[in-house]
Motif scaffolding. Structure first.
Motif, mmCIF file in Angstrom:
data_model
loop_
_atom_site.group_PDB
_atom_site.id
_atom_site.type_symbol
_atom_site.label_atom_id
_atom_site.label_comp_id
_atom_site.label_asym_id
_atom_site.label_seq_id
_atom_site.Cartn_x
_atom_site.Cartn_y
_atom_site.Cartn_z
ATOM 1 N N HIS A 59 0.843 -1.194 0.000
ATOM 2 C CA HIS A 59 0.000 0.000 0.000
ATOM 3 C C HIS A 59 0.878 1.243 0.000
ATOM 4 C CE1 HIS A 59 -3.555 -2.421 1.047
ATOM 5 N NE2 HIS A 59 -2.767 -3.051 1.902
ATOM 6 N N ASN A 65 1.637 6.167 7.964
ATOM 7 C CA ASN A 65 0.976 4.935 7.558
ATOM 8 C C ASN A 65 -0.218 4.646 8.457
ATOM 9 O OD1 ASN A 65 0.356 2.315 6.635
ATOM 10 N ND2 ASN A 65 1.779 1.417 8.120
ATOM 11 N N HIS A 90 -2.332 2.024 7.602
ATOM 12 C CA HIS A 90 -2.750 0.662 7.273
ATOM 13 C C HIS A 90 -2.463 -0.293 8.431
ATOM 14 C CE1 HIS A 90 -3.565 1.623 3.056
ATOM 15 N NE2 HIS A 90 -2.489 2.384 3.106
ATOM 16 N N SER A 143 0.932 -3.927 9.557
ATOM 17 C CA SER A 143 2.179 -3.571 8.879
ATOM 18 C C SER A 143 3.290 -4.567 9.210
ATOM 19 C CB SER A 143 2.630 -2.171 9.293
ATOM 20 O OG SER A 143 1.684 -1.206 8.900
ATOM 21 N N THR A 177 1.855 -5.157 4.227
ATOM 22 C CA THR A 177 0.988 -5.614 5.307
ATOM 23 C C THR A 177 0.656 -7.088 5.128
ATOM 24 O OG1 THR A 177 -1.110 -5.114 4.183
ATOM 25 C CG2 THR A 177 -0.071 -3.322 5.422
#
Length: 256
Positions: free
Chosen positions: A81, A87, A89, A92, A107
């Motif tokens: 991503h 970040n 997301h 990770s 991820t």
């Protein structure tokens, strides 16, 4: 799991985004599979300019100006991503933050995706670089099903379940064929199918998903279609396991 054509496209698109950028920060948030201490990873890569992104087998490899390489293996559920500055997301594994604050994160909710600093080079040929003599030698030395041999990353790097099915369908060769029973002329057909199927798949992915850096695109596949009962030619698609892998094939594929 992304296979060779997917990873080829990822590498090309990531090159457009990050080639010649300086890596400001690397954050390894899951270190269980990292092959070096985190500090060594940071000291080796931070401040270095990214000079090349390529695919080697089923890995993406990031080469830096100092000659060091960071390899990322996405495994079954790994995803890449993009982010800016921070970040957000989940799950990770590793973050790469470049000089313009644009970042890339790997991820994986299973924590199986693997970063490796300076991976060992392999003598196993890539599926796009293999020659007829090598394939003939490997197939003639075993009675294992041809699908099993083609999926073995110690025999041929880069392809897995879906594309082996597609290659064997294109070659009109049954996945259950004993490898050492396949005639030399059919091996030549198989070699042609390996390269043509993989190269065409990359073109199809780029055509329909030009900016792809993650995931799998399978809409254009001809036989490895779990929800489809027939091919476009009206052939019945059968499904049986080869080893532990679901295998899709038709009666048009010759058994040896």
């Amino acid at each position: 799991m992304p296979e060779l054509p997917d990873l080829q496209v990822f590498a090309k698109n990531l090159t457009k985004l990050f080639k010649d950028k300086k890596l400001e920060k690397v954050n390894a948030t899951v270190t269980a599979k990292l092959n070096v201490p985190v500090k060594e990873l940071e000291d080796t890569l931070e401040g270095q300019t990214l000079t090349h992104i390529g695919r080697v087998g089923k890995e993406l490899q990031f080469t830096f100006k100092n000659g060091h390489v960071l390899a990322l293996h996405l495994m079954l559920h790994g995803e890449l991503h993009l982010f800016e500055a921070k970040n957000e997301h989940r799950f990770s594994i590793i973050e790469l933050i470049f000089e313009d604050k644009k970042g890339l994160v790997l991820t994986d909710f299973q924590k199986a995706a693997t970063p490796t600093l300076d991976p060992e080079k392999s003598d196993t040929p890539d599926a796009l670089a293999v020659d007829a003599r090598y394939i003939e030698q490997k197939l003639s030395s075993t009675k294992s099903p041809v699908k099993t041999v083609l999926m073995d990353q110690k025999v041929l790097r880069g392809i897995g379940n879906a594309y082996v099915d597609e290659i064997l369908y294109d070659a009109k060769l049954s996945p259950f064929s004993a490898s050492n029973k396949i005639p030399a002329e059919k091996v030549k057909v198989l070699l042609h199918s390996i390269k043509s199927v993989l190269e065409d798949a990359e073109k199809q992915i780029i055509k329909h998903n030009p900016d792809l850096i993650s995931g799998e695109v399978r809409d254009f596949l001809l036989v490895h279609k779990p929800k489809q009962k027939e091919t476009a030619k009206g052939e019945t698609i059968h499904q049986k396991p080869v080893g532990s892998r679901k295998t899709y094939y038709t009666d048009s594929q010759e058994l040896f």
